[in-house]
Enzyme design. Structure first.
Site, PDB file in Angstrom:
ATOM      1  N   GLU A  96       0.818  -1.191   0.000  1.00 26.33           N
ATOM      2  CA  GLU A  96       0.000   0.000   0.000  1.00 26.33           C
ATOM      3  C   GLU A  96       0.858   1.248   0.000  1.00 26.33           C
ATOM      4  OE1 GLU A  96      -2.045  -1.639   3.348  1.00 26.33           O
ATOM      5  OE2 GLU A  96      -3.923  -1.416   2.258  1.00 26.33           O
ATOM      6  N   CYS A 126       3.302   8.335   1.330  1.00 28.64           N
ATOM      7  CA  CYS A 126       3.846   7.367   2.279  1.00 28.64           C
ATOM      8  C   CYS A 126       4.040   6.054   1.533  1.00 28.64           C
ATOM      9  CB  CYS A 126       2.877   7.195   3.443  1.00 28.64           C
ATOM     10  SG  CYS A 126       3.376   5.941   4.625  1.00 28.64           S
ATOM     11  N   CYS A 133       5.527  -7.094   7.306  1.00 26.44           N
ATOM     12  CA  CYS A 133       6.577  -6.630   8.214  1.00 26.44           C
ATOM     13  C   CYS A 133       6.889  -7.730   9.215  1.00 26.44           C
ATOM     14  CB  CYS A 133       6.130  -5.372   8.960  1.00 26.44           C
ATOM     15  SG  CYS A 133       7.461  -4.603   9.926  1.00 26.44           S
ATOM     16  N   CYS A 137       5.215  -5.266  16.040  1.00 25.13           N
ATOM     17  CA  CYS A 137       4.734  -4.294  17.032  1.00 25.13           C
ATOM     18  C   CYS A 137       3.267  -4.603  17.327  1.00 25.13           C
ATOM     19  CB  CYS A 137       4.881  -2.866  16.499  1.00 25.13           C
ATOM     20  SG  CYS A 137       6.590  -2.451  16.081  1.00 25.13           S
ATOM     21  N   CYS A 140       0.289  -2.503  15.724  1.00 27.28           N
ATOM     22  CA  CYS A 140       0.328  -2.208  14.282  1.00 27.28           C
ATOM     23  C   CYS A 140      -0.311  -3.335  13.479  1.00 27.28           C
ATOM     24  CB  CYS A 140       1.774  -2.007  13.836  1.00 27.28           C
ATOM     25  SG  CYS A 140       1.925  -1.685  12.068  1.00 27.28           S
ATOM     26  N   SER A 214      11.421   6.226   8.671  1.00 28.92           N
ATOM     27  CA  SER A 214      11.125   5.869  10.052  1.00 28.92           C
ATOM     28  C   SER A 214      11.591   4.447  10.319  1.00 28.92           C
ATOM     29  CB  SER A 214       9.614   5.988  10.275  1.00 28.92           C
ATOM     30  OG  SER A 214       9.284   5.580  11.580  1.00 28.92           O
ATOM     31  N   CYS A 356      -1.557   5.611   9.888  1.00 24.29           N
ATOM     32  CA  CYS A 356      -0.384   4.925  10.443  1.00 24.29           C
ATOM     33  C   CYS A 356      -0.805   3.631  11.111  1.00 24.29           C
ATOM     34  CB  CYS A 356       0.273   5.759  11.533  1.00 24.29           C
ATOM     35  SG  CYS A 356       0.933   7.312  11.008  1.00 24.29           S
TER      36      CYS A 356
HETATM   37  N1  SAH Z   1       8.706   0.089  10.501  1.00 26.82           N
HETATM   38  C1  SAH Z   1       8.948   1.494  10.549  1.00 26.82           C
HETATM   39  C2  SAH Z   1       8.151   2.219   9.503  1.00 26.82           C
HETATM   40  C3  SAH Z   1       6.660   2.258   9.756  1.00 26.82           C
HETATM   41  S1  SAH Z   1       6.265   3.867  10.278  1.00 26.82           S
HETATM   42  C4  SAH Z   1       8.713   2.009  11.951  1.00 26.82           C
HETATM   43  O1  SAH Z   1       8.260   1.251  12.785  1.00 26.82           O
HETATM   44  O2  SAH Z   1       9.044   3.147  12.244  1.00 26.82           O
HETATM   45  C5  SAH Z   1       4.755   3.634  10.951  1.00 26.82           C
HETATM   46  C6  SAH Z   1       4.557   4.508  12.199  1.00 26.82           C
HETATM   47  O3  SAH Z   1       3.222   4.286  12.626  1.00 26.82           O
HETATM   48  C7  SAH Z   1       5.469   4.087  13.349  1.00 26.82           C
HETATM   49  O4  SAH Z   1       5.944   5.217  14.036  1.00 26.82           O
HETATM   50  C8  SAH Z   1       4.537   3.282  14.234  1.00 26.82           C
HETATM   51  O5  SAH Z   1       4.937   3.353  15.577  1.00 26.82           O
HETATM   52  C9  SAH Z   1       3.208   3.947  13.975  1.00 26.82           C
HETATM   53  N2  SAH Z   1       2.059   3.067  14.170  1.00 26.82           N
HETATM   54  C10 SAH Z   1       2.009   1.726  14.007  1.00 26.82           C
HETATM   55  N3  SAH Z   1       0.786   1.258  14.295  1.00 26.82           N
HETATM   56  C11 SAH Z   1       0.031   2.321  14.642  1.00 26.82           C
HETATM   57  C12 SAH Z   1      -1.334   2.481  15.030  1.00 26.82           C
HETATM   58  N4  SAH Z   1      -2.156   1.447  15.111  1.00 26.82           N
HETATM   59  N5  SAH Z   1      -1.757   3.729  15.290  1.00 26.82           N
HETATM   60  C13 SAH Z   1      -0.941   4.786  15.199  1.00 26.82           C
HETATM   61  N6  SAH Z   1       0.344   4.698  14.821  1.00 26.82           N
HETATM   62  C14 SAH Z   1       0.838   3.484  14.559  1.00 26.82           C
END
Ligand code: SAH
Length: 370
Positions: A96, A126, A133, A137, A140, A214, A356
């Protein structure tokens, strides 16, 4: 893991295109013309590169070369005008890519938003660096997919070329910011990511100062990244104020804990006026209290930083709640009070699963309360 197709042109740099031209008996400078056709004119097939001699275009086609532009499989348009693109590659895998007219504030902080002209303002794209991934996390949704494979440099650049073509937008004339914040962990696909950055800067014409990458905190790569001659700005997904919480939210913290991460951050060579961005996803009653905010202040001491707060974007399979706005504002107040520029990111495209942490290739849109 990484199917680099020997007939796809997108993803090749100037030198590789020069070599290709010479291999088929053309002068080397035809490589530069190919480069411009691919990344600046953003053609869909080799025969559209009008400054190449007919005979060279024919050779390329006859030998089976193609651009390798990914296909836009679906497009979801949010009521806030964000567009989520589902983009498919030759092997059928898809990722995406999100178009955010006017950005989501995540790209702010370098002063580039000053002096906005009328008419075209700016947009932020983006993009994804992997299919799925591996980082896992807990908040996410991309994590739910697991990792399928890395994207090649051409597949990363291809997302941008496809979206720019669809939007009929052309840098450097039109101002476009890029964030490597889609699916995947860019620092676990480091070489392809860096190659994509160079092609986007030199080819597509998007300055590195308008790009941000990021990372979830792949510590050794943070040091490598600091040594790159051409590099975007860096954002680190902090998301917790102490190791106990961070390990629970981001299992990668077992490998590289906060001490290692913050040491890498402290040693990161910032350019003049550059700040290191820390992203912090606020989860109701998990990491969003004022004592947590004070721990963040302690962690960031001595680092020229700014913080982007993101209230959780909810979704199926995610066991956390979004904090009330008041809690977010109070968290922000502690950081701002300690002199840390702290911004609250506007959720973009939550209604179409484009925000995000929501990228998981959703194709049926169901309503959920956000
Ligand atoms: N893998 C990298 C790039 C992804 S950036 C990273 O982790 O930084 C995606 C951003 O969205 C990250 O800062 C992550 O912490 C945030 N994110 C992930 N899941 C989310 C959610 N459910 N709500 C808000 N932010 C989220």
């Amino acid at each position: 893991m990484n199917p680099t197709n020997e007939f796809e042109l997108l993803g090749r740099d100037r030198q590789e295109l020069t070599d290709l031209a010479q291999k088929v008996g053309q002068p080397g400078y035809r490589g530069q013309q190919l480069f411009e056709g691919l990344y600046r004119q953003r053609v869909a097939s080799p025969d559209q590169i009008s400054n190449l001699p007919q005979e060279f275009r024919k050779t390329l086609e006859e030998q089976g070369f193609r651009i390798g532009l990914p296909r836009i499989e679906k497009k979801f348009i949010s009521r806030d005008s964000t567009i989520r693109y589902l983009i498919a590659f030759a092997d059928g895998q898809s990722v995406e890519t999100v178009w955010m007219p006017e950005g989501d504030e995540g790209e702010r902080g370098d002063g580039s938003e000053a002096g906005v002209q009328s008419g075209w303002d700016r947009a932020t794209i983006c993009l994804s660096s992997q299919v799925g991934c591996a980082v896992d996390c807990q908040f996410c949704m991309t994590a739910l997919l697991g990792v399928k494979r890395n994207l090649s440099a051409g597949e990363m650049v291809g997302q941008i070329v496809a979206v720019l073509n669809d939007r009929e937008v052309s840098p450097p004339r039109d101002r476009v910011n890029l964030v490597f914040m889609g699916m995947g962990e860019p620092f676990l696909n480091y070489d392809n990511f860096i190659k994509a950055v160079r092609l986007l800067v030199e080819g597509v014409g998007i300055p590195e100062s308008r790009m941000t990458v990021s990372t979830a905190g792949i510590v050794p790569r943070i040091a490598d990244f600091g040594r790159e001659p051409v590099r975007p700005k860096l954002a680190v997904s902090l998301n917790a104020s102490n190791d106990e919480i961070r390990t629970r939210l981001m299992p990668i913290n077992k490998k590289w804990n906060l001490e290692k991460l913050m040491t890498a951050a402290r040693e990161f060579p910032l350019r003049p006026r550059e700040r290191l961005t820390f992203e912090y996803v606020l989860l109701d009653e998990v990491n969003d209290s004022q004592p947590h905010a004070r721990e963040v202040v302690d962690l960031l001491r001595g680092i020229r930083s700014k913080v982007n707060l993101i209230a959780l974007n909810p979704g199926p399979g995610i066991d956390f709640r979004t904090p009330a706005e008041q809690r977010v504002l109070e968290f922000q107040k502690v950081l701002v009070g300690a002199g840390i520029p702290t911004f609250i990111r506007r959720p973009r495209g939550r209604d179409i699963y484009a925000a995000c942490g929501q990228l998981k290739r959703t194709t049926e849109l169901v309503q959920f309360s956000a």
